[in-house]
Scaffold this motif. Structure first.
Motif, PDB file in Angstrom:
ATOM      1  N   GLN A 233      26.630 -41.694 -16.801  1.00 36.97           N
ATOM      2  CA  GLN A 233      26.735 -42.887 -16.395  1.00 36.97           C
ATOM      3  C   GLN A 233      26.818 -43.250 -15.021  1.00 36.97           C
ATOM      4  OE1 GLN A 233      26.849 -45.521 -18.873  1.00 36.97           O
ATOM      5  NE2 GLN A 233      27.014 -43.880 -20.363  1.00 36.97           N
ATOM      6  N   LYS A 234      27.419 -42.067 -14.403  1.00 37.58           N
ATOM      7  CA  LYS A 234      27.166 -42.343 -12.760  1.00 37.58           C
ATOM      8  C   LYS A 234      26.118 -42.011 -12.132  1.00 37.58           C
ATOM      9  CE  LYS A 234      32.114 -40.220 -12.874  1.00 37.58           C
ATOM     10  NZ  LYS A 234      32.197 -38.942 -12.825  1.00 37.58           N
ATOM     11  N   VAL A 235      25.289 -41.204 -12.782  1.00 41.14           N
ATOM     12  CA  VAL A 235      23.746 -40.932 -11.974  1.00 41.14           C
ATOM     13  C   VAL A 235      22.869 -40.849 -12.984  1.00 41.14           C
ATOM     14  CG1 VAL A 235      22.834 -39.064 -10.438  1.00 41.14           C
ATOM     15  CG2 VAL A 235      25.367 -38.977 -11.057  1.00 41.14           C
ATOM     16  N   PRO A 236      22.293 -42.344 -13.242  1.00 44.41           N
ATOM     17  CA  PRO A 236      21.355 -42.470 -14.268  1.00 44.41           C
ATOM     18  C   PRO A 236      19.879 -41.971 -13.799  1.00 44.41           C
ATOM     19  CG  PRO A 236      22.199 -44.367 -13.248  1.00 44.41           C
ATOM     20  CD  PRO A 236      22.874 -43.528 -12.698  1.00 44.41           C
ATOM     21  N   ARG A 237      19.267 -41.253 -14.516  1.00 41.85           N
ATOM     22  CA  ARG A 237      18.022 -41.008 -14.486  1.00 41.85           C
ATOM     23  C   ARG A 237      17.001 -41.039 -15.607  1.00 41.85           C
ATOM     24  NH1 ARG A 237      15.902 -36.068 -15.330  1.00 41.85           N
ATOM     25  NH2 ARG A 237      15.211 -35.755 -13.385  1.00 41.85           N
ATOM     26  N   ARG A 238      15.842 -41.072 -15.462  1.00 48.80           N
ATOM     27  CA  ARG A 238      14.916 -41.230 -16.381  1.00 48.80           C
ATOM     28  C   ARG A 238      14.907 -39.849 -17.518  1.00 48.80           C
ATOM     29  NH1 ARG A 238       9.840 -39.219 -17.643  1.00 48.80           N
ATOM     30  NH2 ARG A 238      10.018 -38.253 -15.769  1.00 48.80           N
ATOM     31  N   PRO A 239      15.196 -39.988 -18.584  1.00 53.06           N
ATOM     32  CA  PRO A 239      15.396 -38.875 -19.338  1.00 53.06           C
ATOM     33  C   PRO A 239      14.085 -37.948 -19.610  1.00 53.06           C
ATOM     34  CG  PRO A 239      14.952 -40.814 -20.911  1.00 53.06           C
ATOM     35  CD  PRO A 239      15.279 -41.343 -19.517  1.00 53.06           C
ATOM     36  N   LEU A 240      14.497 -36.667 -19.911  1.00 54.37           N
ATOM     37  CA  LEU A 240      13.569 -35.474 -19.989  1.00 54.37           C
ATOM     38  C   LEU A 240      13.419 -35.433 -21.714  1.00 54.37           C
ATOM     39  CD1 LEU A 240      14.259 -32.814 -17.276  1.00 54.37           C
ATOM     40  CD2 LEU A 240      12.621 -34.702 -17.162  1.00 54.37           C
ATOM     41  N   SER A 241      12.022 -35.117 -21.856  1.00 49.09           N
ATOM     42  CA  SER A 241      11.985 -34.729 -23.286  1.00 49.09           C
ATOM     43  C   SER A 241      12.433 -33.337 -23.565  1.00 49.09           C
ATOM     44  CB  SER A 241      10.493 -34.653 -23.591  1.00 49.09           C
ATOM     45  OG  SER A 241      10.054 -36.134 -23.791  1.00 49.09           O
ATOM     46  N   SER A 242      12.976 -32.991 -24.755  1.00 46.78           N
ATOM     47  CA  SER A 242      13.240 -31.704 -24.950  1.00 46.78           C
ATOM     48  C   SER A 242      12.433 -30.848 -25.706  1.00 46.78           C
ATOM     49  CB  SER A 242      14.768 -31.572 -25.928  1.00 46.78           C
ATOM     50  OG  SER A 242      14.858 -30.720 -26.708  1.00 46.78           O
ATOM     51  N   ARG A 243      12.167 -29.613 -25.406  1.00 43.14           N
ATOM     52  CA  ARG A 243      11.413 -28.616 -26.008  1.00 43.14           C
ATOM     53  C   ARG A 243      11.928 -27.212 -26.011  1.00 43.14           C
ATOM     54  NH1 ARG A 243       8.882 -32.582 -26.838  1.00 43.14           N
ATOM     55  NH2 ARG A 243       6.562 -33.242 -26.650  1.00 43.14           N
ATOM     56  N   TYR A 244      12.112 -26.599 -27.196  1.00 42.56           N
ATOM     57  CA  TYR A 244      12.432 -25.493 -27.208  1.00 42.56           C
ATOM     58  C   TYR A 244      11.879 -24.563 -28.432  1.00 42.56           C
ATOM     59  CZ  TYR A 244      16.279 -21.509 -26.936  1.00 42.56           C
ATOM     60  OH  TYR A 244      16.909 -20.549 -26.875  1.00 42.56           O
ATOM     61  N   ILE A 245      11.138 -23.381 -27.971  1.00 40.27           N
ATOM     62  CA  ILE A 245      10.583 -22.648 -28.796  1.00 40.27           C
ATOM     63  C   ILE A 245      11.269 -21.424 -29.214  1.00 40.27           C
ATOM     64  CG2 ILE A 245       8.543 -21.036 -29.140  1.00 40.27           C
ATOM     65  CD1 ILE A 245       6.996 -23.005 -27.177  1.00 40.27           C
ATOM     66  N   GLY A 246      12.341 -20.932 -28.255  1.00 37.74           N
ATOM     67  CA  GLY A 246      13.142 -19.740 -28.547  1.00 37.74           C
ATOM     68  C   GLY A 246      12.436 -18.513 -28.152  1.00 37.74           C
TER      69      GLY A 246
END
Ligand code: F6P
Length: 346
Positions: A233-246
């Motif tokens: 809430q304090k520092v809003p930003r455009r969300p990043l997408s999540s990717r995780y292959i492991g």
């Protein structure tokens, strides 16, 4: 269209020309690694056939013992490099101690550290895996290479890189003159320059972390992840997408080309982190830095960490510099000195 085809051999030779004092030994070593990469690529691409052709641990049609792929990759790397006279010692994620080279052929001036098949559990599901390597000049003065030759700060790297066995096989390396990527052309059996002078895009797309482990994280990590998701809430930003292959190589490679951060933080189950400092974190940190990015253990630059043992673990934050610096900021703001002490091993 005039497009030059540059093989990895030619590229390595051209880089060598910038150093008139070079003997060619180092170039040959890089080329040896490219050759092993082709051998490992051939085996990984046949991995889905093991059930038909013979399981690991069983005997194949030639009456030979079938090896698991990570063991195969380790053996291939050792066999290729043991007799070349270019190395003083090797160390592999697969074995406990340093690996001597054959003294009868002569001992070289470099040491080679490698993770032969990173993310090897991905093999069972046809997902990407990789090989990571790091090359240093030996520090000791002659005879067989010693532990001190293998436990060097990343700042002293001569070269590092990785091979990703994905939808195509790519070798990416740096000698401190930028990061260059080569794609294996299967018809020619050659690595061809496909990505020259790679730079991490300034605008990141992805964050990559095993979010299933969130319950073990510190407050700093939970808040940092919310921030990446644009939910702070304090520092809003455009969300990043999540990717995780492991598989670290695959997650790192994607973020290197597309922009983003990979992190494997310290948590209550792994207070010193999970990933290996000398086999995984340091070599990729050099690539990240050369591509304009940054790698940290949450507190300091990975390249400034003096390794204490071969299989030492570390937290890792790697990718776009501003994102990694934010992670450091969240750790110092929310987790305090105790977390920093745990990271640096106090
Ligand atoms: O260190 C081995 C490794 O497989 C890395 O390649 C990968 O990033 C990580 O472990 C995955 O760990 P986890 O399954 O805990 O997310």
């Amino acid at each position: 269209m005039d497009r030059k085809i540059i093989t990895i051999e030619r590229h390595i030779t051209e880089q060598q020309r910038k150093y008139p004092e070079a003997t060619g030994m180092f170039s040959d070593l890089l080329y040896d690694i490219a050759l092993v990469a082709k051998i490992i690529a051939r085996e990984t691409s046949r991995a889905g056939l093991v059930d038909i052709l013979g399981l690991a641990g069983k005997t194949n049609v030639q009456g030979e013992q079938q090896m698991k792929l990570d063991v195969f990759a380790h053996e291939a790397m050792v066999r290729m490099n043991r007799h070349t006279t270019r190395l003083a010692a090797m160390a592999s994620e697969e074995v406990e101690d340093i690996i001597p080279v054959s003294a009868e052929y002569g001992i070289g001036k470099y040491v080679l550290l490698f993770d032969p098949l990173d993310g090897s559990s991905n093999i069972d599901v046809d997902a990407s895996v990789g090989t990571i390597f790091a090359i240093y000049r030996r520090l000791s003065m002659g005879g067989a290479g010693r532990m001190e030759d293998c436990l060097q700060e990343g700042r002293r790297l001569v070269a590092s890189g990785y091979v990703i066995y994905g939808s195509s096989t790519m070798m990416v390396y740096t000698t401190g003159q930028g990061v260059h990527g080569f794609t294996l052309d299967l018809t020619m059996g050659e690595f061809l320059l496909s990505h020259s002078d790679i730079h991490i895009p300034a605008k990141p797309k992805y964050y990559s972390v095993n979010q299933g482990h969130e319950q073990y994280w510190t407050t700093g990590m939970k808040r940092f992840t919310r921030w990446l998701q644009g939910m702070d809430q304090k520092v809003p930003r455009r969300p990043l997408s999540s990717r995780y292959i492991g598989a670290l190589v695959a997650d790192f490679h994607r973020n290197l080309l597309q922009g983003g951060i990979f992190y494997y933080p310290a948590d209550t189950r792994n207070p010193r982190g999970k990933l290996r400092l000398v086999y995984e974190a340091i070599p990729l940190a050099f690539v990240a830095e050369q591509a304009g990015g940054y790698a940290s253990d949450g507190h300091r630059n990975i390249l400034d960490v003096q390794p204490q043992s071969l299989h030492q673990r570390t937290p890792l934050f790697i990718g776009n510099r501003d994102l990694v610096e934010q992670a450091e900021e969240f750790i110092s703001r929310y987790d305090g000195q105790r977390q920093v002490d745990a990271i640096v091993g106090k």
